[in-house]
Design a protein around this motif. Structure first.
Motif, short mmCIF file in Angstrom:
data_model
loop_
_atom_site.label_atom_id
_atom_site.label_comp_id
_atom_site.label_asym_id
_atom_site.label_seq_id
_atom_site.Cartn_x
_atom_site.Cartn_y
_atom_site.Cartn_z
N GLN D 481 45.97 5.52 77.87
CA GLN D 481 46.53 4.33 77.20
C GLN D 481 47.19 3.41 78.23
O GLN D 481 46.98 2.20 78.24
CB GLN D 481 47.55 4.75 76.15
N VAL D 484 44.47 1.67 80.37
CA VAL D 484 43.77 0.64 79.60
C VAL D 484 44.66 -0.60 79.50
O VAL D 484 44.21 -1.73 79.65
CB VAL D 484 43.40 1.19 78.20
N GLU D 485 45.93 -0.36 79.27
CA GLU D 485 46.85 -1.49 79.11
C GLU D 485 47.12 -2.19 80.43
O GLU D 485 47.22 -3.41 80.50
CB GLU D 485 48.15 -1.03 78.45
N ARG D 487 45.07 -2.40 82.98
CA ARG D 487 43.90 -3.20 83.34
C ARG D 487 43.85 -4.50 82.53
O ARG D 487 43.48 -5.55 83.04
CB ARG D 487 42.61 -2.38 83.16
#
Ligand SMILES: Cc1ncc(C[n+]2csc(CCOP(=O)(O)OP(=O)(O)O)c2C)c(N)n1
Ligand SMILES: Cc1ncc(C[n+]2csc(CCOP(=O)(O)OP(=O)(O)O)c2C)c(N)n1
Ligand code: SF4
Ligand code: SF4
Ligand SMILES: [Mg+2]
Ligand SMILES: [Mg+2]
Lengths: 614, 348, 348, 614
Positions: D481, D484-485, D487
């Motif tokens: 998580q 992903v955040e 990036r």
């Protein structure tokens, strides 16, 4: 010894052990037997990502989780009521998910010094009081089976191997299920090896009897059978359901089936299954790569097959160019994408809903493709047939999204009689009517499907823009605009041919939850719980992402707030915002894990508590 | 098959007798440049089509992208102009699905050997029954003149202003190394030869790869003149004929012998060597085929033209059908109900 | 180069003297199954690394996806675990950009020859100076057991429950047909042999392709036992040594002769044949290499192990540099202002 | 003979003839000379899509259009003021675009029976009165040049070939431009072939004199020089500007340049140009396909190069998987997509804005990539440098969108002194500071760039999800998580580093036009015309599509209606709707053609007239 029997509505149990401990087998048998006694069941196997991780390690733990109940069970359960832990590592990894007061059945033989060290335990958790919050049953399963099977001429190693069957037998007693189905299955499996059969049957019995006779185990639980529709049932994974869906769709369409594919986790099993269907005349090409997979499928579609390709994220990325070709050719093609955690290789064995954008928008030029999604393992069957129906009726590639969670999870599936399946009507063009390659059906806008081998219909198609009707290559500006619009309209027309979105709960009000794909189970569970508590909210689960159901805008307009939980950073949220031009509240868990019902519940409770604060 | 294709595939087949080359032409203008090598290839294909005894509706041409890949538009049979490099992947799917069709591929040196290289080697390995006509002009023409994997070292093109650095593939060697069963080479300027090679390719069961030197008058004019011009080719090429020694020369006065594994030119007129000393072509010998293929970029020996190899191996789509039939024989025809029920099911 | 890479590339180089195999190990657990052929390959690579005289920071391993492609994680040098099939394309870019690096590729039979096939043949053709270690286990292991393009006909796997229909590539023949300059084969069970082959590969300028039979204990256990087990291999394999006749057998009592172009086994003990009659290996002869490669799936002859071919040809990245230097010599170093102005400009 | 001189603000002229007639040369020379005299110029060559179409045919017409003027000219002009038609087909094809009263200069030698037939004319349009609405000048150019060059020892065929130079000379007279620049250019080109040089010089002169002496041509036109910034100027196409931009960016970044590419229309020329830059030390790999193109570029980026790949739609589709790899690797990479009409092969030589969705959303998983777009041929230079700056500063692939119109069109470009170009600061990781592969800059979130060859920084990267900081492979849910955040955030951070959107016109009001990419010229022209007429509207042209400029939402909020014209079915429209959750009016012309200014003008007038009817 008389024991108490307690009735429960639903239970979550997890068999956990080392990769070599046979936990998948215990889990599957438990799940099947629970289905047979009429429970609703939902399961998920959880393998290590290493092929064969070293024994006893934390990353080598393999598990199988089952939730079963007397009413429809939609998830594998958030918290464990029962954990069967065959060794220290499996306890360590799974303990955080055991609910307070839950049952832990521990095989003490798996808690030796070496095991404890590999599990990074300083002290033996079975002895140090750290499990006091749970109901702990310590059993030296290895010793018991050794003893039970001592007179059989089996290696010690093999004898040990039956401990998963012992554990299974014990849980059968605990939840009052019959041992016969498993005994029968063992009989079929080991019929030719009587010693081994005998060993397994004895272990099963021993486990059952252990419960029966144990002084500690004072309570037996029972779960009434669920009120299920009559019919034949089986447990099915999403991947097998897709495979069966393809064969069934071909059958209904009276077309031969072709699959062009390349192995990729977690989609590979669809290819495995279909490779096993040789006697159905199914043709499969395990291609050199994903590009060849889809291209060969396009070739077969051109040849008049119900044609398909299956993959996961990285493979879908490789198929992009050919998908665009299928769009402009207007040939039917079923593309199944079993989503996994990205980007790039990401976390191959973990589910995610990260490919929605790519399915909707991931092609150069204006290349619209219908996109649908399955919401449960069993639903994969129906949605695969739906993909085939739409593809052939509208002469278009169709993307079906599933994910690693659906693909590997199982649920009992009422096997539909073939006559019950939707009809798929396909007609090839013939010389009997006036033919042109891009002559269209007035209603659907689908072009005619004329296959090589048809006398008199020789024609050419290709990836260059073409004149409508004649199909001749054309660079005419107006024609291009027309074709771009027709291709878009054709996909939009599907909205007239799909079911309305089904609204659960209030017809209008404050809060509407919209979900898609595999999060159905978790959202449904949370939704049911909250509405049962009298809270006001409604729920729509989308199976059609492009086009969206016609009534969706209307439904949404009746609610103040829209809440869209997704296993991505808000892809459906974005689509709904641009389509309906209104704010949507997103909840984005991107952890390579499905939602847990309680996570959704927490979010919803918070939203309901903060009505003003939108 | 209990399916609706059956009717088309099996029950309705036209009579190929009486077809003429004209029946394979359509009304579209051929839009290649005047003088393009494609014209001769197109004519020869149209000429041999009626001789094959194949019903017209059973013939399909698949192509990728390139000048050469426009070919299907000009044939009045089923045609599929696909995307760059993918013709063989598409054609493989089509042929496996529809073994009743005669499937031909028109492709270029870029389409087939650059972006399409992987599909090429795998189609060769699998031995799918496809007839590949590769128009080799040693250049990317449609995109206006970049070097291809078959361009010559040093060649100046739009992307190699100081000369190509890459060594080219030897297409025949690549095909042989990939396991192709039929490998041949011809050129645009000899219609009869092309007709012969196309007929041989059509007759071959399994993959048939025909490389055709095709002059691109715009971007690589004269690339093959040394081998294809009437006044030069007798001295610069040798025609491969099964069972015959490798003799060439305007006066048939030269031959090719094998010195160790190295082919060498000898004179047949100075009395030192006779036809008996020469390599005798054998289409069934894979090693010989490779030796001959390796003569390709060797300027000391003539360039071989003709059939390098033609060996028999079951074709892929045939084996697919056999396995299905085997399965049906062994286990009976599939019962969908039983399949859906699987091994473990229960009734409620 | 007037750029900031210069400093790293040229000015700071460590001294490779004194490196030991340990320096190439890192602290990560190797997560292959116990008994996987990968372990031996890893050890041998780590063992020869210090002998190459290459500074540690100059070594880079690139891989695709597969069990075998996990390799770079276990080496304490620069490592790049990329995407399926693309290791050679990435490595080609890296090596062309950075000829100062020693670039190695760890790949599997699927990664290299299935999805990666096109990059493989093109890297061979271009002769980029890369060392390819292809772990051949004749199966897709990471995805749990589907057949690969090197699986044997009839092999039963998860995707071929009734047996594989495809004919496999012959990797050595494919490499040779693609123009590879160095082609070799070894197996996991003979550490010394692997060390020798890896050193040879490292020394070779240009593409070096080493196929390694690597046992997968889980999905294709024993696939190579017939050729790699100590008690069998003397009878079933023949070691290729430059300048030496092809002798094999537990008692070195058998040899391979060439009958026409067909290799045949003869006995050296019955007096009919002597070592003089046998094929003498010559690493520089491409035709012989192909003949030897073709012995691969021929059960009548021993399977050749060792270096099939090692020939010299300038490597691609070298030629790229030469051409740049040529351009600078001829036209002077580029002047950005002049480039931006172009041929026709005016002042306002 | 005395002639009238008329002053004009801007003029559109089109040279049209058969492919072999040398129209591209006439056009380029006219355009250069117009630049030299200080006009603002905008041009577009229009080739047939066949390599060499048969002579005289309609689809064999080749043309070159130029708009030039005394103030900034942003398009090639909608309607032709002057058409030079060398044969019947070229008249037929282009006549619909000549404005009423416009000048047609027709070479009567190209209107013989054969020509008329090929052009599908029943009667000779030069004779049948059908051109009465225009000012028609009929000249037998072929005869004149034959006569003029009769004494030179040249083949008739060659003599004939100079007719394009004659036509050029004539237009020089007509628009009062000097013949010297062209004479000089001819001198350089044919210096070694005096006969040919002489022929061309005479033809040029003859054309000029024809105008001077013609009785019919009574008016000469003059266009004042535009008020341009001082400096060196040249004409440049978008493709050459991209190529130069890459070299310049590498220079500013003090990095060597790598291009891995595969030819594809209309992007190929970037590869052509860069292949010619050998003496700059640029390394180019013409790869086996687009996948190898981008992968080799990723390899070079890993090796510390300013690395790039160039392509068009179908190629971009093939690069999708590798783009995702670049995202997770966090390596800098400039990806230039020269858009063309899709889907699939579509219409390769025709421009479109159809790849925006794909650039933004076309990858599996959450794989955000910054996307920027050039708005004119010359702007391609600046935006390429900007792509390189962002890529290296944020350690990310960046997509630059141009299109076939920009790629081939030219405009005069003030050649910026190298010192004026933005600085690009790149620093590689060294042992001097604490190193970890995914250690990040606190502000940009960019990770460190450590290249092989750096002593002591040996590390491993790859496409699997990795732990932040260490870069070690990780399947930890929370870490996923986080990554992903990060990036996503990293790309969002770029919004702080790009210029605000520039609002032209009113600060607030009723109507705001938002455009992107190559439609700048047409929208700007329409916008200027309407505001000059006193109409109230404003205009923002977006060069940054992801992230969007920070002030865009604010600007939009100040207008009642937003109008977004695009050469697609509404891709930016969709993005704006989902981002700012408000309706946007789209105008979708998808014809493989750029907008004409009058089309935008018409749309705007209609909108302005229907203020209530939104
Ligand atoms: C995916 C993709 N990449 C690139 C192109 C551009 N392209 C079209 S044809 C071609 C090469 C053609 O060369 P060849 O196959 O030799 O055909 P020829 O024109 O020489 O007959 C290229 C690079 C494309 N259409 N699609
Ligand atoms: C684009 C893409 N397609 C498919 C896969 C799935 N996949 C991973 S490894 C592999 C095959 C591995 O086989 P091989 O290269 O022989 O390696 P091994 O595991 O046998 O060492 C496949 C199909 C993937 N990761 N990416
Ligand atoms: S460009 Fe070359 S290959 Fe293409 S049509 Fe013209 S001559 Fe033929
Ligand atoms: S599955 Fe096979 S190849 Fe993979 S690590 Fe295990 S033994 Fe090695
Ligand atoms: Mg070509
Ligand atoms: Mg393998």
């Amino acid at each position: 010894m008389s024991k108490k029997v307690e009735y429960l509505e639903q239970v979550t149990i997890r068999f956990a052990g080392d990769s070599g401990d046979g936990m998948q087998l215990s889990g599957t048998q438990f799940s099947n037997t629970s289905g047979i006694v009429g429970n609703s069941v939902n399961t998920f196997p959880d393998y290590p990502s290493e092929i064969r991780a070293p024994e006893g390690t934390l990353y080598g733990v393999s598990a199988y989780q089952i939730q079963f109940g007397s009413k429809k069970v939609n998830t594998i359960g958030d918290k464990l009521d029962v954990l069967v832990a065959m060794n220290a590592s499996s306890l360590k990894v799974n303990l955080p998910n055991v609910r307070e007061g839950g049952i832990i059945i521990a095989n003490t033989a798996g808690f030796g010094d070496k095991n404890l060290k590999l599990a990074k335990y300083d002290a033996n958790p079975l002895e140090d009081g750290s499990l006091d919050k749970y109901r702990l049953f310590k059993i030296n399963i290895s010793d018991i089976v050794k003893e039970e099977l001592a007179d059989l001429k089996l290696s010690l190693k093999y004898t040990e191997r039956t401990k998963n069957i012992f554990a299974l037998g014990l849980t059968y007693w605990l939840f009052n299920r019959p041992t016969e189905p498993t005994a029968k299955w063992l009989g079929e499996k080991f019929g030719k090896k009587p010693e081994i059969l005998e060993a397994n049957l004895r272990a099963l019995k021993a486990g059952y009897n252990y419960g029966l006779n144990s002084e500690e185990m004072t309570t037996q639980y029972d779960i009434k059978s669920a009120n299920l529709e009559k019919g034949y049932y089986r447990n099915i994974t999403g991947n097998e359901a897709c495979a069966l869906g393809l064969v069934a769709a071909a059958n209904k369409a009276k077309l031969p089936l072709f699959l062009g594919s390349y192995p990729i986790t977690p989609a590979t099993e669809i290819l495995h299954f279909i490779s096993g269907y040789k006697k159905f005349g199914v043709k499969v090409l395990q291609a050199e790569d994903e590009i060849a997979g889809i291209c060969s499928a396009i070739g077969a579609a051109y040849g008049g097959y119900l044609s398909s390709t299956t993959t996961s994220g990285p493979g879908l990325s490789l198929k992009v160019e050919a998908m665009g070709l299928a769009v402009i050719l207007e040939l039917p093609l079923v593309i199944i994408d079993v989503q996994r955690a990205g980007p790039s290789t990401g976390m191959p064995t973990k589910p995610e809903q990260g490919d929605l954008f790519m399915a909707l928008y991931g092609r150069h030029g204006e290349a619209p493709i219908p996109v649908i999604a399955a919401s449960s393992a069993a639903d994969c069957f129906a949605m695969t047939i739906e993909a085939a129906r739409l593809a052939t009726k509208y002469m278009t590639p169709v993307i079906l999204l599933t994910d690693g969670y659906l693909a590997q999870g199982t649920e009992p599936w009422r096997i539909p009689p073939i006559e019950e399946l939707p009809d798929i009507k396909v007609e090839f063009a013939t010389v009997k009517e006036e033919f042109a390659p891009y002559k269209r059906d007035a209603e659907t806008l689908a072009r005619m499907w004329a296959v090589p081998g048809t006398i008199g219909l020789e024609h050419r198609i290709g990836g260059l823009e073409k004149e409508d009707y004649t199909g001749l290559v054309s660079q005419d500006p107006k024609n291009h605009q027309k074709m771009v619009e027709i291709r878009a309209q054709k996909v939009q027309n599907i909205a007239n041919d799909i079911p309305d979105a089904e609204l659960m709960g209030e017809e209008s009000g404050d809060l509407l939850v919209i979900g898609w794909g595999s999060s159905y189970g978790a959202i449904k569970t949370a939704y049911e719980k909250l509405t049962a508590e009298g809270k006001k909210l409604s729920y729509v689960h989308l199976k059609y992402l492009n086009p969206l159901p016609k009534n969706l805008g209307d439904i949404m307009s009746r609610f103040e707030r829209i809440f869209v939980p997704e296993i991505n950073l808000g892809q459906l949220q974005t689509v709904l915002q641009s389509t309906f031009i209104r704010p949507v509240i997103g909840y984005h868990k991107v952890q390579g894990l499905p939602f847990k019902a309680f996570e959704i519940e927490d979010q919803l409770n918070e939203l309901l508590a903060n009505k003003g604060g939108k | 098959m209990r399916n609706i294709l059956e009717d088309i595939v099996i029950n309705h087949v036209s009579d190929p007798a009486g077809l003429t080359p004209k029946d394979f032409k359509n009304e579209l203008d051929v839009r290649w440049c005047a003088g393009c090598g494609g014209y001769s290839i197109l004519s020869q294909v149209q000429r041999i089509m009626p001789t094959l005894g194949i019903p017209k509706e059973k013939i399909t041409f698949v192509s990728g992208i390139g000048c050469s890949s426009r070919f299907p538009y000009y044939m009045d049979v089923y045609g599929f102009h696909s995307i760059h490099g993918r013709a063989l992947a598409i054609a493989s799917g089509l042929k496996i699905a529809r073994p009743d069709l005669s499937v031909w591929i028109a492709t270029g040196d870029g389409d087939c050997m650059s972006i399409g290289g992987n599909h090429f080697i795998h189609a060769c390995r699998r031995n799918v029954d496809l007839n590949i006509l590769m128009f080799n002009n040693e250049i990317y023409s449609l995109t206006k003149g970049q070097y291809s994997p078959l361009s010559r070292p040093g060649q100046k093109t739009k992307t190699s202003p100081m000369g190509v650095l890459d060594d080219p593939f030897n297409p025949a060697a690549l095909a042989l190394g990939s396991g192709a069963t039929f490998v041949a080479r011809g050129y645009d300027k000899d219609p009869k030869m092309l007709q012969y090679l196309f007929e041989r390719a059509a007759q071959h069961k399994g993959i048939a790869f025909v490389e055709i030197y095709a002059n691109c008058v715009i971007f690589n004019d004269g690339a093959f003149d040394n081998y294809t011009e009437k006044d030069k080719r007798a001295e610069t090429t040798v025609w491969l004929e099964h069972g015959k020694p490798l003799i060439f020369g305007t006066n048939n006065d030269k031959g090719v012998i094998l010195d160790g594994f190295t082919p060498r030119v000898v004179s047949l007129s100075d009395g030192k060597y006779s036809a008996n000393d020469l390599i005798v072509h054998n289409e069934h010998d894979s090693t010989l085929a490779f030796i001959l293929a390796n003569m390709t970029y060797n300027e000391d020996v003539p360039r071989p033209i003709g059939v390098f190899q033609a060996i028999a191996r079951p074709s892929y789509e045939e084996k697919v059908e056999w396995q299905i039939n085997d399965a049906i024989t062994k286990y009976g025809e599939g019962d969908l109900n039983a399949l859906m029920r699987g091994d473990e099911y229960w009734e409620i």
